[in-house]
Design a protein around this motif. Structure first.
Motif, PDB file in Angstrom:
ATOM      1  N   LYS A  64      26.674  17.819   2.609  1.00 46.22           N
ATOM      2  CA  LYS A  64      26.698  16.793   1.563  1.00 46.22           C
ATOM      3  C   LYS A  64      25.599  17.038   0.535  1.00 46.22           C
ATOM      4  CE  LYS A  64      28.676  12.973   4.256  1.00 46.22           C
ATOM      5  NZ  LYS A  64      28.471  11.589   4.749  1.00 46.22           N
ATOM      6  N   GLN A  65      24.430  17.449   1.001  1.00 43.80           N
ATOM      7  CA  GLN A  65      23.347  17.728   0.064  1.00 43.80           C
ATOM      8  C   GLN A  65      23.651  18.944  -0.803  1.00 43.80           C
ATOM      9  OE1 GLN A  65      20.676  15.764  -0.705  1.00 43.80           O
ATOM     10  NE2 GLN A  65      21.960  14.414   0.558  1.00 43.80           N
ATOM     11  N   ILE A  66      24.379  19.918  -0.246  1.00 40.40           N
ATOM     12  CA  ILE A  66      24.819  21.049  -1.060  1.00 40.40           C
ATOM     13  C   ILE A  66      25.731  20.559  -2.185  1.00 40.40           C
ATOM     14  CG2 ILE A  66      26.229  23.161  -1.061  1.00 40.40           C
ATOM     15  CD1 ILE A  66      25.220  23.701   1.776  1.00 40.40           C
ATOM     16  N   VAL A  67      26.637  19.642  -1.861  1.00 39.52           N
ATOM     17  CA  VAL A  67      27.544  19.095  -2.866  1.00 39.52           C
ATOM     18  C   VAL A  67      26.767  18.347  -3.946  1.00 39.52           C
ATOM     19  CG1 VAL A  67      29.436  17.479  -3.271  1.00 39.52           C
ATOM     20  CG2 VAL A  67      29.475  18.965  -1.268  1.00 39.52           C
ATOM     21  N   VAL A  68      25.787  17.549  -3.531  1.00 35.66           N
ATOM     22  CA  VAL A  68      24.960  16.823  -4.501  1.00 35.66           C
ATOM     23  C   VAL A  68      24.270  17.810  -5.445  1.00 35.66           C
ATOM     24  CG1 VAL A  68      22.873  15.418  -4.765  1.00 35.66           C
ATOM     25  CG2 VAL A  68      24.614  14.773  -3.084  1.00 35.66           C
ATOM     26  N   HIS A  69      23.729  18.889  -4.900  1.00 30.32           N
ATOM     27  CA  HIS A  69      23.065  19.891  -5.730  1.00 30.32           C
ATOM     28  C   HIS A  69      24.061  20.579  -6.661  1.00 30.32           C
ATOM     29  CE1 HIS A  69      19.773  20.127  -2.426  1.00 30.32           C
ATOM     30  NE2 HIS A  69      19.501  19.196  -3.317  1.00 30.32           N
ATOM     31  N   MET A  70      25.293  20.816  -6.186  1.00 28.46           N
ATOM     32  CA  MET A  70      26.325  21.405  -7.032  1.00 28.46           C
ATOM     33  C   MET A  70      26.641  20.498  -8.216  1.00 28.46           C
ATOM     34  SD  MET A  70      28.849  22.839  -4.022  1.00 28.46           S
ATOM     35  CE  MET A  70      30.261  23.077  -5.100  1.00 28.46           C
ATOM     36  N   ILE A  71      26.759  19.204  -7.942  1.00 28.84           N
ATOM     37  CA  ILE A  71      27.039  18.243  -9.016  1.00 28.84           C
ATOM     38  C   ILE A  71      25.898  18.235 -10.025  1.00 28.84           C
ATOM     39  CG2 ILE A  71      27.281  15.781  -9.554  1.00 28.84           C
ATOM     40  CD1 ILE A  71      28.775  15.495  -6.869  1.00 28.84           C
ATOM     41  N   GLN A  72      24.671  18.194  -9.548  1.00 28.55           N
ATOM     42  CA  GLN A  72      23.519  18.150 -10.438  1.00 28.55           C
ATOM     43  C   GLN A  72      23.405  19.423 -11.266  1.00 28.55           C
ATOM     44  OE1 GLN A  72      20.614  17.312  -7.381  1.00 28.55           O
ATOM     45  NE2 GLN A  72      20.577  15.123  -7.864  1.00 28.55           N
ATOM     46  N   HIS A  95      33.663   6.551  -1.157  1.00 25.93           N
ATOM     47  CA  HIS A  95      33.097   5.464  -0.375  1.00 25.93           C
ATOM     48  C   HIS A  95      31.671   5.791   0.069  1.00 25.93           C
ATOM     49  CE1 HIS A  95      37.491   4.703   0.198  1.00 25.93           C
ATOM     50  NE2 HIS A  95      37.099   3.446   0.167  1.00 25.93           N
ATOM     51  N   ASP A  96      31.258   7.041  -0.151  1.00 26.61           N
ATOM     52  CA  ASP A  96      29.975   7.518   0.361  1.00 26.61           C
ATOM     53  C   ASP A  96      28.863   7.241  -0.650  1.00 26.61           C
ATOM     54  OD1 ASP A  96      27.945   8.773   1.700  1.00 26.61           O
ATOM     55  OD2 ASP A  96      28.900  10.743   1.795  1.00 26.61           O
ATOM     56  N   LEU A  97      28.482   5.981  -0.770  1.00 28.73           N
ATOM     57  CA  LEU A  97      27.462   5.615  -1.744  1.00 28.73           C
ATOM     58  C   LEU A  97      26.099   6.155  -1.361  1.00 28.73           C
ATOM     59  CD1 LEU A  97      28.421   1.911  -2.599  1.00 28.73           C
ATOM     60  CD2 LEU A  97      29.214   4.039  -3.633  1.00 28.73           C
ATOM     61  N   ALA A  98      25.853   6.334  -0.067  1.00 27.47           N
ATOM     62  CA  ALA A  98      24.556   6.840   0.369  1.00 27.47           C
ATOM     63  C   ALA A  98      24.302   8.238  -0.166  1.00 27.47           C
ATOM     64  CB  ALA A  98      24.478   6.826   1.893  1.00 27.47           C
ATOM     65  N   ALA A  99      25.325   9.089  -0.133  1.00 26.74           N
ATOM     66  CA  ALA A  99      25.160  10.471  -0.598  1.00 26.74           C
ATOM     67  C   ALA A  99      25.256  10.583  -2.115  1.00 26.74           C
ATOM     68  CB  ALA A  99      26.200  11.377   0.056  1.00 26.74           C
ATOM     69  N   LEU A 100      26.251   9.929  -2.716  1.00 30.34           N
ATOM     70  CA  LEU A 100      26.531  10.144  -4.134  1.00 30.34           C
ATOM     71  C   LEU A 100      25.884   9.126  -5.058  1.00 30.34           C
ATOM     72  CD1 LEU A 100      30.276  11.234  -3.993  1.00 30.34           C
ATOM     73  CD2 LEU A 100      28.252  12.668  -4.212  1.00 30.34           C
ATOM     74  N   GLY A 101      25.590   7.939  -4.531  1.00 29.65           N
ATOM     75  CA  GLY A 101      24.986   6.909  -5.374  1.00 29.65           C
ATOM     76  C   GLY A 101      23.723   7.360  -6.080  1.00 29.65           C
ATOM     77  N   PRO A 102      22.771   7.991  -5.372  1.00 29.95           N
ATOM     78  CA  PRO A 102      21.525   8.384  -6.032  1.00 29.95           C
ATOM     79  C   PRO A 102      21.681   9.443  -7.125  1.00 29.95           C
ATOM     80  CG  PRO A 102      21.227   8.264  -3.651  1.00 29.95           C
ATOM     81  CD  PRO A 102      22.704   8.164  -3.907  1.00 29.95           C
ATOM     82  N   CYS A 103      22.756  10.249  -7.067  1.00 33.65           N
ATOM     83  CA  CYS A 103      22.895  11.303  -8.079  1.00 33.65           C
ATOM     84  C   CYS A 103      23.813  10.904  -9.226  1.00 33.65           C
ATOM     85  CB  CYS A 103      23.370  12.613  -7.432  1.00 33.65           C
ATOM     86  SG  CYS A 103      25.104  12.673  -6.965  1.00 33.65           S
ATOM     87  N   ALA A 104      24.377   9.702  -9.177  1.00 33.87           N
ATOM     88  CA  ALA A 104      25.223   9.212 -10.273  1.00 33.87           C
ATOM     89  C   ALA A 104      24.374   8.379 -11.232  1.00 33.87           C
ATOM     90  CB  ALA A 104      26.375   8.374  -9.719  1.00 33.87           C
ATOM     91  N   ASN A 105      24.454   8.692 -12.511  1.00 36.76           N
ATOM     92  CA  ASN A 105      23.682   7.896 -13.466  1.00 36.76           C
ATOM     93  C   ASN A 105      24.442   6.651 -13.924  1.00 36.76           C
ATOM     94  OD1 ASN A 105      25.257  10.036 -14.933  1.00 36.76           O
ATOM     95  ND2 ASN A 105      24.557   8.889 -16.732  1.00 36.76           N
ATOM     96  N   ARG A 106      25.722   6.562 -13.537  1.00 33.32           N
ATOM     97  CA  ARG A 106      26.513   5.363 -13.846  1.00 33.32           C
ATOM     98  C   ARG A 106      27.461   5.096 -12.697  1.00 33.32           C
ATOM     99  NH1 ARG A 106      29.756   5.878 -19.006  1.00 33.32           N
ATOM    100  NH2 ARG A 106      30.049   3.675 -18.558  1.00 33.32           N
ATOM    101  N   GLN A 107      27.780   3.822 -12.484  1.00 37.16           N
ATOM    102  CA  GLN A 107      28.717   3.444 -11.430  1.00 37.16           C
ATOM    103  C   GLN A 107      29.712   2.409 -11.957  1.00 37.16           C
ATOM    104  OE1 GLN A 107      27.184   2.464  -7.539  1.00 37.16           O
ATOM    105  NE2 GLN A 107      25.434   3.875  -7.718  1.00 37.16           N
ATOM    106  N   LEU A 108      30.937   2.498 -11.427  1.00 31.32           N
ATOM    107  CA  LEU A 108      31.982   1.525 -11.741  1.00 31.32           C
ATOM    108  C   LEU A 108      32.518   0.998 -10.422  1.00 31.32           C
ATOM    109  CD1 LEU A 108      33.991   0.099 -13.666  1.00 31.32           C
ATOM    110  CD2 LEU A 108      35.429   2.145 -13.518  1.00 31.32           C
ATOM    111  N   ALA A 109      32.259  -0.273 -10.145  1.00 31.38           N
ATOM    112  CA  ALA A 109      32.711  -0.898  -8.908  1.00 31.38           C
ATOM    113  C   ALA A 109      34.018  -1.632  -9.163  1.00 31.38           C
ATOM    114  CB  ALA A 109      31.658  -1.869  -8.397  1.00 31.38           C
ATOM    115  N   LEU A 110      35.058  -1.273  -8.407  1.00 34.77           N
ATOM    116  CA  LEU A 110      36.356  -1.934  -8.545  1.00 34.77           C
ATOM    117  C   LEU A 110      36.460  -3.025  -7.478  1.00 34.77           C
ATOM    118  CD1 LEU A 110      38.711   1.130  -9.080  1.00 34.77           C
ATOM    119  CD2 LEU A 110      37.517  -0.255 -10.791  1.00 34.77           C
ATOM    120  N   ALA A 111      36.855  -4.209  -7.906  1.00 28.21           N
ATOM    121  CA  ALA A 111      36.936  -5.340  -6.961  1.00 28.21           C
ATOM    122  C   ALA A 111      38.231  -6.090  -7.187  1.00 28.21           C
ATOM    123  CB  ALA A 111      35.757  -6.256  -7.151  1.00 28.21           C
TER     124      ALA A 111
END
Length: 228
Positions: A190-198, A212-228
Protein backbone atom coordinates in the motif's frame (compact mmCIF):
# COMPACT_ATOMS: atom_id res chain seq x y z
CA UNK A 1 -4.86 30.11 -18.56
CA UNK A 2 -7.40 27.49 -17.50
CA UNK A 3 -6.14 25.86 -14.31
CA UNK A 4 -8.95 23.28 -14.21
CA UNK A 5 -8.23 19.93 -15.82
CA UNK A 6 -11.64 18.30 -15.27
CA UNK A 7 -15.04 19.74 -14.40
CA UNK A 8 -17.99 17.43 -13.70
CA UNK A 9 -21.36 19.20 -13.86
CA UNK A 10 -24.56 17.59 -12.54
CA UNK A 11 -23.45 14.10 -13.51
CA UNK A 12 -26.28 11.56 -13.36
CA UNK A 13 -26.18 7.88 -14.25
CA UNK A 14 -29.21 5.59 -14.22
CA UNK A 15 -29.50 1.86 -14.88
CA UNK A 16 -32.52 -0.20 -15.91
CA UNK A 17 -32.68 -3.55 -14.08
CA UNK A 18 -33.98 -5.65 -16.96
CA UNK A 19 -33.35 -8.98 -15.22
CA UNK A 20 -35.42 -8.08 -12.16
CA UNK A 21 -38.54 -6.08 -12.90
CA UNK A 22 -37.40 -3.34 -15.27
CA UNK A 23 -37.10 -0.74 -12.54
CA UNK A 24 -34.65 2.15 -12.91
CA UNK A 25 -32.05 2.96 -10.27
CA UNK A 26 -29.92 6.11 -10.19
CA UNK A 27 -26.82 5.64 -8.03
CA UNK A 28 -25.20 8.84 -9.34
CA UNK A 29 -27.42 11.90 -9.00
CA UNK A 30 -26.36 15.44 -9.94
CA UNK A 31 -22.72 15.08 -8.83
CA UNK A 32 -20.48 18.09 -9.46
CA UNK A 33 -16.79 18.69 -8.78
CA UNK A 34 -13.63 19.91 -10.48
CA UNK A 35 -9.94 19.11 -10.21
CA UNK A 36 -6.81 21.01 -11.14
CA UNK A 37 -3.56 19.64 -12.56
CA UNK A 38 -1.68 17.52 -10.01
CA UNK A 39 -4.71 17.24 -7.69
CA UNK A 40 -5.55 13.95 -5.98
CA UNK A 41 -9.27 13.71 -5.31
CA UNK A 42 -10.35 10.79 -3.11
CA UNK A 43 -14.01 9.77 -3.49
CA UNK A 44 -15.38 7.67 -0.64
CA UNK A 45 -18.67 6.53 0.85
CA UNK A 46 -20.57 3.37 1.56
CA UNK A 47 -21.09 0.69 -1.09
CA UNK A 48 -23.80 1.35 -3.65
CA UNK A 49 -23.30 5.12 -3.76
CA UNK A 50 -22.05 5.10 -7.35
CA UNK A 51 -18.36 5.77 -6.74
CA UNK A 52 -17.10 3.40 -9.44
CA UNK A 53 -19.86 4.56 -11.78
CA UNK A 54 -18.48 8.11 -11.57
CA UNK A 55 -15.07 6.86 -12.71
CA UNK A 56 -16.60 4.81 -15.52
CA UNK A 57 -18.60 7.81 -16.74
CA UNK A 58 -15.42 9.90 -16.88
CA UNK A 59 -13.58 7.12 -18.72
CA UNK A 60 -16.72 6.61 -20.85
CA UNK A 61 -17.09 2.91 -20.07
CA UNK A 62 -20.56 4.15 -19.08
CA UNK A 63 -22.39 6.88 -20.95
CA UNK A 64 -23.79 9.41 -18.50
CA UNK A 65 -27.58 9.76 -18.41
CA UNK A 66 -27.31 13.51 -17.85
CA UNK A 67 -24.74 16.18 -17.08
CA UNK A 68 -21.44 17.27 -18.59
CA UNK A 69 -17.83 16.19 -18.06
CA UNK A 70 -15.44 18.86 -19.33
CA UNK A 71 -11.84 17.78 -19.88
CA UNK A 72 -9.07 20.18 -20.87
CA UNK A 73 -7.26 18.05 -23.42
CA UNK A 74 -3.88 18.67 -24.99
CA UNK A 75 -5.14 17.01 -28.17
CA UNK A 76 -8.59 18.58 -28.52
CA UNK A 77 -8.84 21.54 -26.17
CA UNK A 78 -11.78 21.71 -23.76
CA UNK A 79 -14.05 18.80 -24.62
CA UNK A 80 -17.23 17.28 -23.18
CA UNK A 81 -16.48 13.60 -22.59
CA UNK A 82 -20.21 12.81 -22.50
CA UNK A 83 -20.77 14.08 -26.05
CA UNK A 84 -17.39 13.21 -27.60
CA UNK A 85 -17.18 10.74 -30.49
CA UNK A 86 -16.03 7.21 -29.65
CA UNK A 87 -12.86 7.62 -31.72
CA UNK A 88 -11.98 10.73 -29.71
CA UNK A 89 -12.45 8.84 -26.45
CA UNK A 90 -10.19 6.02 -27.66
CA UNK A 91 -7.49 8.53 -28.58
CA UNK A 92 -7.76 10.20 -25.16
CA UNK A 93 -7.43 6.80 -23.46
CA UNK A 94 -4.23 6.15 -25.39
CA UNK A 95 -2.65 9.51 -24.62
CA UNK A 96 -4.27 11.38 -21.74
CA UNK A 97 -6.69 9.42 -19.54
CA UNK A 98 -5.79 6.21 -17.71
CA UNK A 99 -8.01 3.85 -15.73
CA UNK A 100 -7.19 1.11 -13.25
CA UNK A 101 -10.09 -1.15 -12.38
CA UNK A 102 -10.27 -3.14 -9.17
CA UNK A 103 -9.63 -6.41 -11.01
CA UNK A 104 -7.03 -7.33 -13.62
CA UNK A 105 -8.50 -8.64 -16.88
CA UNK A 106 -5.95 -9.98 -19.36
CA UNK A 107 -5.71 -12.59 -22.09
CA UNK A 108 -4.24 -15.95 -21.01
CA UNK A 109 -0.66 -16.67 -22.10
CA UNK A 110 0.26 -12.96 -22.37
CA UNK A 111 3.31 -12.33 -20.19
CA UNK A 112 3.33 -9.94 -17.24
CA UNK A 113 5.95 -7.87 -19.06
CA UNK A 114 3.76 -7.48 -22.14
CA UNK A 115 0.71 -6.70 -20.00
CA UNK A 116 2.43 -3.86 -18.18
CA UNK A 117 3.91 -2.54 -21.44
CA UNK A 118 0.59 -2.57 -23.31
CA UNK A 119 -0.09 1.21 -22.93
CA UNK A 120 3.38 2.01 -24.29
CA UNK A 121 2.86 -0.30 -27.27
CA UNK A 122 -0.41 1.52 -28.02
CA UNK A 123 1.43 4.84 -27.91
CA UNK A 124 3.85 3.58 -30.56
CA UNK A 125 6.90 2.93 -28.41
CA UNK A 126 9.57 0.64 -29.84
CA UNK A 127 9.26 -2.78 -28.22
CA UNK A 128 12.76 -2.77 -26.70
CA UNK A 129 12.31 0.69 -25.16
CA UNK A 130 8.86 -0.20 -23.83
CA UNK A 131 10.12 -3.42 -22.26
CA UNK A 132 13.03 -1.62 -20.61
CA UNK A 133 10.49 0.65 -18.92
CA UNK A 134 8.29 -2.35 -18.12
CA UNK A 135 11.09 -4.26 -16.42
CA UNK A 136 11.88 -1.27 -14.22
CA UNK A 137 8.23 -0.99 -13.17
CA UNK A 138 8.07 -4.71 -12.40
CA UNK A 139 11.16 -4.37 -10.19
CA UNK A 140 9.70 -1.35 -8.40
CA UNK A 141 6.43 -3.23 -7.83
CA UNK A 142 8.23 -6.18 -6.28
CA UNK A 143 7.36 -8.69 -9.02
CA UNK A 144 10.11 -11.32 -9.04
CA UNK A 145 12.05 -11.65 -12.35
CA UNK A 146 11.19 -15.32 -12.84
CA UNK A 147 7.52 -14.25 -13.13
CA UNK A 148 8.00 -11.61 -15.81
CA UNK A 149 7.38 -14.01 -18.70
CA UNK A 150 4.50 -15.78 -16.94
CA UNK A 151 0.85 -14.88 -17.39
CA UNK A 152 -0.58 -12.75 -14.55
CA UNK A 153 -3.65 -15.01 -14.47
CA UNK A 154 -1.47 -17.43 -12.48
CA UNK A 155 -0.43 -14.77 -9.93
CA UNK A 156 -1.81 -14.08 -6.47
CA UNK A 157 -4.48 -11.41 -6.07
CA UNK A 158 -1.98 -8.92 -4.69
CA UNK A 159 0.50 -9.56 -7.52
CA UNK A 160 -2.25 -9.14 -10.09
CA UNK A 161 -3.25 -5.81 -8.56
CA UNK A 162 0.35 -4.60 -8.69
CA UNK A 163 0.52 -5.47 -12.40
CA UNK A 164 -2.81 -3.71 -12.89
CA UNK A 165 -1.51 -0.55 -11.20
CA UNK A 166 1.76 -0.60 -13.11
CA UNK A 167 -0.10 -0.79 -16.41
CA UNK A 168 -2.15 2.27 -15.42
CA UNK A 169 0.80 4.37 -14.26
CA UNK A 170 3.46 3.46 -16.84
CA UNK A 171 2.17 5.70 -19.64
CA UNK A 172 1.99 8.79 -17.36
CA UNK A 173 -1.55 9.92 -18.30
CA UNK A 174 -2.61 13.47 -17.50
CA UNK A 175 -5.67 12.11 -15.66
CA UNK A 176 -5.53 8.79 -13.82
CA UNK A 177 -8.66 7.08 -12.46
CA UNK A 178 -8.06 4.48 -9.74
CA UNK A 179 -10.78 2.13 -8.47
CA UNK A 180 -9.87 0.69 -5.03
CA UNK A 181 -6.12 0.77 -5.79
CA UNK A 182 -5.06 -0.64 -2.41
CA UNK A 183 -7.52 -3.55 -2.32
CA UNK A 184 -5.84 -6.98 -1.89
CA UNK A 185 -2.54 -5.35 -0.90
CA UNK A 186 -0.51 -5.69 2.27
CA UNK A 187 0.64 -2.67 4.27
CA UNK A 188 4.07 -2.47 2.64
CA UNK A 189 2.64 -2.60 -0.88
CA UNK A 190 0.00 0.00 0.00
CA UNK A 191 2.84 2.39 0.77
CA UNK A 192 4.36 1.62 -2.63
CA UNK A 193 1.04 2.62 -4.21
CA UNK A 194 0.94 5.84 -2.18
CA UNK A 195 4.46 6.68 -3.38
CA UNK A 196 3.44 5.89 -6.98
CA UNK A 197 0.51 8.29 -6.71
CA UNK A 198 2.68 11.03 -5.22
CA UNK A 199 5.36 10.55 -7.89
CA UNK A 200 2.72 10.70 -10.64
CA UNK A 201 1.34 13.94 -9.19
CA UNK A 202 4.83 15.43 -9.01
CA UNK A 203 5.21 14.63 -12.73
CA UNK A 204 1.97 16.41 -13.60
CA UNK A 205 -0.72 13.73 -13.37
CA UNK A 206 -4.08 14.43 -11.72
CA UNK A 207 -5.57 11.49 -9.84
CA UNK A 208 -9.13 10.56 -8.91
CA UNK A 209 -9.26 7.54 -6.63
CA UNK A 210 -12.25 5.65 -5.26
CA UNK A 211 -11.58 3.77 -2.05
CA UNK A 212 -12.83 2.61 1.32
CA UNK A 213 -9.21 2.65 2.52
CA UNK A 214 -9.10 6.12 4.03
CA UNK A 215 -6.20 5.18 6.31
CA UNK A 216 -3.87 4.55 3.36
CA UNK A 217 -5.14 7.05 0.79
CA UNK A 218 -6.63 9.81 2.91
CA UNK A 219 -3.28 11.37 3.90
CA UNK A 220 -2.03 11.55 0.30
CA UNK A 221 -5.21 13.09 -1.17
CA UNK A 222 -5.32 16.87 -1.17
CA UNK A 223 -9.09 16.81 -1.73
CA UNK A 224 -11.90 14.46 -0.74
CA UNK A 225 -15.49 13.95 -1.87
CA UNK A 226 -17.70 12.05 0.55
CA UNK A 227 -20.85 10.52 -0.96
CA UNK A 228 -23.75 10.05 1.45
Amino acid sequence: MNKTLLTVEDLTKSFVLHLIDGRTITPVQAISFSIAPQDHLLIHGRSGMGKTSILKCIYRSYLATAGRIWFTSQLYGRIDLVAAHDSTILRLREREIGYCSQFLRVLPRVSALDVICEPLYRQGWARDAAQEQGRQWLRDLGIRPHLWQASPVTFSGGEQQRINLGRAFIAAPRLLLLDEPTASLDGETKQIVVHMIQAAQANGTSVISVSHDLAALGPCANRQLALA
